[in-house]
Design an enzyme around this catalytic site. Sequence first.
Site, PDB file in Angstrom:
ATOM      1  N   GLU A 121     113.682   0.254 -36.746  1.00  0.00           N
ATOM      2  CA  GLU A 121     113.289   1.598 -37.165  1.00  0.00           C
ATOM      3  C   GLU A 121     113.948   2.665 -36.299  1.00  0.00           C
ATOM      4  OE1 GLU A 121     111.960   2.378 -39.848  1.00  0.00           O
ATOM      5  OE2 GLU A 121     111.312   0.405 -40.502  1.00  0.00           O
TER       6      GLU A 121
ATOM      7  N   ASP B 215     109.776   9.296 -44.744  1.00  0.00           N
ATOM      8  CA  ASP B 215     111.145   9.534 -44.263  1.00  0.00           C
ATOM      9  C   ASP B 215     111.895  10.276 -45.372  1.00  0.00           C
ATOM     10  OD1 ASP B 215     111.687   7.665 -46.201  1.00  0.00           O
ATOM     11  OD2 ASP B 215     112.950   6.401 -44.931  1.00  0.00           O
TER      12      ASP B 215
ATOM     13  N   TYR C 130     106.606   8.985 -37.936  1.00  0.00           N
ATOM     14  CA  TYR C 130     107.289   8.043 -38.828  1.00  0.00           C
ATOM     15  C   TYR C 130     107.371   6.650 -38.184  1.00  0.00           C
ATOM     16  CZ  TYR C 130     110.755   5.189 -40.915  1.00  0.00           C
ATOM     17  OH  TYR C 130     111.367   4.093 -41.451  1.00  0.00           O
TER      18      TYR C 130
END
Length: 381
Positions: free
Chosen positions: A61, A162, A144
Amino acid sequence: MSPLRTRRAPAAPAPRPSALRDGIAGARERLLAWYDAHRRELPWRAAAGETADPYRVWLSEVMLQQTRVETVRRYYERWLERFPTLEALAEASLDDVLKQWEGLGYYSRARNFHRAVREVAYAYNGEVPTQPDAFRALPGVGRYTAGAVMSIAFGRPEPLVDGNVRRVFARLTDDPDPADGQLWELAETLVPGSRPGDLNQALMELGATVCTPRSPRCAECPVADVCAARAAGTQDDRPARKPTRPVPHEDTAVGVVDRGGKLLLVRRPVDARLGGMWSFPGVVRRRGEATVRAAERSVLIALDVEVRACERIGVVPHAFTHVRATYHAVRCTLVSGEPREVGCDGWAWVAPHEVDAYALPVAQKKIFALAVASALPAPSG
Ligand code: SF4
């Protein structure tokens, strides 16, 4: 009101009223079924039914922020060869970490990830915290990243938004400019259920592969029947494109100091742009300042040595997110003094065959190559 509401009356064929009313549960189910059938095999994705490794999910990520999947694949696999576990990364030096990140850009991601992993190693006994608040308190972890790691690695119903998800939601709601609060509210509404990690990945995957910025493939979309933009025929205009702001430009003079075939590099202060990376000394040229004088000043500021500029050796342009830089490389010779760390965190004389051991940003590598190519052959005898 259903979170999949529209702002204006849809044109035919409109989503069925019942689909909108019951939209969330049905949309969630169809998204998951579509994801099961169409998800891409990615190295950081656990196989269906397997538990994802929190360290690997977190790493992927962080790498995927601002970077394309295909680029991340290469870096991700190389990274795991070097740092296969969270403990291995925690024990690594920042130099090593930045070297592995070299070329991916946005180096603050690597620095923060390294700091956060060290905190996990020492404060949490090497176990990634499973509580969202504790995880979000780690360096560089935003909403996020927390949503992604908590849901994918630990199955917690934490939402995420996102760029892909924003586009999908803007179209589902036919909203040209949805506010962040609305987007997160919709994500929170969708994520509960038995598979929150897969649901979040399904939304991102849909945006990446079907609900693409241009020419979305609505005929293949599992939530087409509740999509207000599709009903209104406004998919291509949702979300509305924001006017691009002019990006400022700066001219940076770079001092290339050569001694016996070795070039003088500095390690940038950790809180500076490209902090912790190695580079040539450089300063943004002042208004009216000659490039050669600025190059001499750059070396003085970084290392407290006096140099004399002798030739311009080339220009390297580079686009950062918020600024376009033009680097003007100037070869300089030492006049007096020995380097000291006054405006940098370290320095080294580096021969061409040694440079691969140093983490250099892309533009600095180009300057190094220019300097080597333009160097006069060392006098013989
Ligand atoms: S129907 Fe089309 S525009 Fe709407 S979410 Fe699906 S792919 Fe996107």
